[in-house]
Design an enzyme around this catalytic site. Sequence first.
Site, mmCIF file in Angstrom:
data_model
loop_
_atom_site.group_PDB
_atom_site.id
_atom_site.type_symbol
_atom_site.label_atom_id
_atom_site.label_comp_id
_atom_site.label_asym_id
_atom_site.label_seq_id
_atom_site.Cartn_x
_atom_site.Cartn_y
_atom_site.Cartn_z
ATOM 1 N N TYR A 1 -12.118 8.821 -5.262
ATOM 2 C CA TYR A 1 -11.251 7.944 -4.458
ATOM 3 C C TYR A 1 -11.798 6.529 -4.447
ATOM 4 O O TYR A 1 -13.006 6.325 -4.373
ATOM 5 C CB TYR A 1 -11.184 8.448 -3.015
ATOM 6 C CG TYR A 1 -9.958 9.281 -2.774
ATOM 7 C CD1 TYR A 1 -8.693 8.702 -2.852
ATOM 8 C CD2 TYR A 1 -10.057 10.636 -2.490
ATOM 9 C CE1 TYR A 1 -7.560 9.460 -2.647
ATOM 10 C CE2 TYR A 1 -8.920 11.403 -2.286
ATOM 11 C CZ TYR A 1 -7.672 10.806 -2.364
ATOM 12 O OH TYR A 1 -6.554 11.549 -2.171
ATOM 13 N N GLU B 1 -9.995 3.789 -2.473
ATOM 14 C CA GLU B 1 -9.057 2.998 -1.669
ATOM 15 C C GLU B 1 -9.608 1.600 -1.415
ATOM 16 O O GLU B 1 -10.783 1.437 -1.084
ATOM 17 C CB GLU B 1 -8.752 3.713 -0.363
ATOM 18 C CG GLU B 1 -7.732 4.813 -0.585
ATOM 19 C CD GLU B 1 -7.459 5.654 0.633
ATOM 20 O OE1 GLU B 1 -7.645 5.161 1.751
ATOM 21 O OE2 GLU B 1 -7.068 6.810 0.446
ATOM 22 N N ASP C 1 11.397 -7.681 -13.913
ATOM 23 C CA ASP C 1 10.964 -6.313 -14.218
ATOM 24 C C ASP C 1 10.982 -6.178 -15.735
ATOM 25 O O ASP C 1 12.034 -5.976 -16.347
ATOM 26 C CB ASP C 1 11.917 -5.313 -13.555
ATOM 27 C CG ASP C 1 11.501 -3.861 -13.818
ATOM 28 O OD1 ASP C 1 10.700 -3.625 -14.748
ATOM 29 O OD2 ASP C 1 11.983 -2.974 -13.091
ATOM 30 N N THR D 1 5.916 -1.243 -16.125
ATOM 31 C CA THR D 1 5.253 0.042 -16.335
ATOM 32 C C THR D 1 4.305 -0.168 -17.510
ATOM 33 O O THR D 1 4.399 -1.154 -18.242
ATOM 34 C CB THR D 1 6.272 1.147 -16.667
ATOM 35 O OG1 THR D 1 7.172 0.668 -17.659
ATOM 36 C CG2 THR D 1 7.053 1.541 -15.427
ATOM 37 N N LYS E 1 5.585 2.220 -21.749
ATOM 38 C CA LYS E 1 6.742 2.061 -22.648
ATOM 39 C C LYS E 1 6.275 1.315 -23.906
ATOM 40 O O LYS E 1 5.411 1.813 -24.598
ATOM 41 C CB LYS E 1 7.881 1.364 -21.904
ATOM 42 C CG LYS E 1 8.404 2.201 -20.717
ATOM 43 C CD LYS E 1 9.645 1.586 -20.106
ATOM 44 C CE LYS E 1 10.257 2.485 -19.045
ATOM 45 N NZ LYS E 1 9.757 2.212 -17.676
ATOM 46 N N ARG F 1 0.774 6.497 -18.263
ATOM 47 C CA ARG F 1 1.869 6.516 -17.290
ATOM 48 C C ARG F 1 1.409 5.763 -16.049
ATOM 49 O O ARG F 1 0.583 6.273 -15.287
ATOM 50 C CB ARG F 1 2.116 7.991 -16.951
ATOM 51 C CG ARG F 1 3.422 8.278 -16.359
ATOM 52 C CD ARG F 1 4.387 8.553 -17.459
ATOM 53 N NE ARG F 1 5.725 8.450 -16.930
ATOM 54 C CZ ARG F 1 6.798 8.736 -17.618
ATOM 55 N NH1 ARG F 1 6.694 9.133 -18.868
ATOM 56 N NH2 ARG F 1 7.971 8.626 -17.080
HETATM 57 N N1 DSN Z 1 13.457 5.865 -16.875
HETATM 58 C C1 DSN Z 1 13.254 4.602 -17.532
HETATM 59 C C2 DSN Z 1 14.110 4.465 -18.740
HETATM 60 O O1 DSN Z 1 14.278 5.450 -19.432
HETATM 61 O O2 DSN Z 1 14.577 3.382 -19.033
HETATM 62 C C3 DSN Z 1 13.400 3.450 -16.626
HETATM 63 O O3 DSN Z 1 12.427 3.524 -15.667
#
Ligand code: DSN
Length: 440
Positions: A54, A56, A200, A226, A229, A235
């Site tokens: 942990y 925090e 975003d 994120t 991607k 993740r």
């Molecule tokens: N679930 C994602 C996507 O497939 O675009 C977006 O967060």
Amino acid sequence: MTYLPALKKTDPQIRDLIIAEERRQWSKIRLIPSENYASSAVLEASGSVLTNIYSEGYPGKRYYEGQQNTDQIETLAMERAQAAFGVDHVNVQPYSGSPANMAVYTAVLQPGDTIMGLALAQGGHLTHGWKVNFSGRLYHSAPYELDPKTERLNYDQIWKLAKEVKPKLIVAGYTAYPRIIEWNRFREICDDVGAIFHADISHITGLILGGVHPSPFPMADTGITTSHKSLRGPRGAMMMCKAQYAQAIDKAIMPGLQGGPHNQTTAAIAVAFKEASLPAFKDYAAQIVKNAKALADQLNTHGFRLISGGTDNHLILFETFKSKGILGRDASRALDRAGMVANCNLVPFDTQTPMNPSGVRIGTPSVTSRGMKEAEMVKIGDWINAVLTNAKDEAVLDRIAGEIAELCESFPCPGMDPLNWAEDGGVPSLNAQKEMVMSH
Ligand code: DSN
């Protein structure tokens, strides 16, 4: 040598499913634009003993002792991300994209404030103000839409709406928009109406870092991405912001919304930024776009209507219903059966339902990670056409699945080694693949 030996002893059922998933990812052409293959280095960091502790708080200001290594890891992740984006401040603790957006809103908005994001049905995201999501329930959502003629952002219309509804925050950044985003237009609109400009960039971070899509920073006030991607990390997610919002977004994530950060993910984020700083990553990002354009051209040649007419980035949204008389879900199922994984998707101003929409969304980050280039994209375009014009013909689907499995053999997946599966059946046979799809 036995692969995953501890799991073999402790939980063979889960081990079998993990290996089945590796074999699935190896033998399919994965076209979901938000997915990718993480490198072995990213996977090693994600699966490390950092999961045991942990932390925090933030580096140098923790509630727990024992942070001699994690402080350095989180600092490295932050420094690398900050340098890559050229922003004042970064927070790498959000568990994923939705909590990251939630933390930004928590930091800068009050319940009932007005926000503007692209409508979910037109390529926005649940957390950009969709009515059943926290973002549409806690805040007053005034979504903007695409131009019905061009199916592109109409900045003048967005500006007009912003003048009417006077939002406190405008979100730019999408999940199914195939075109370049003109961030400067959002800056202009936000300055005019006194709104916070929130970017975003989850889908296109890899393209931005690779120099093939403009960056919203330092123009945007706040942003999130994120990490799994086009960035090809673990993740996870992070927030970026101007100095004036730093304290508020840090407090919003911890103690506002989360407890201890996932240190194993933080380490893997640091690794992903190191990989993204190498010259090869620029080539990767450029090839993603070249591949998407080549695939779009081939689909166009086969008579599919592409939303907005084509693509400038990593994704393609195309009509299957009006183009070939097959609804999106039936189309994506047939594609999976033939070895290509995609998702059905609403198209702008769709008259069908979200569960069975008019189109399919595909993208090229994963196939590009395997080293596929324009020649393979032409083949994929031909296969998509053959499947969607013969979706009920098992013989055609079998033939294409075979051709795809053969192609996949020549394009190894980062983070995987088929020799590992030697004791467990090797690369799955076509029959095994077919059963996997048909039985689910
Ligand atoms: N679930 C994602 C996507 O497939 O675009 C977006 O967060």
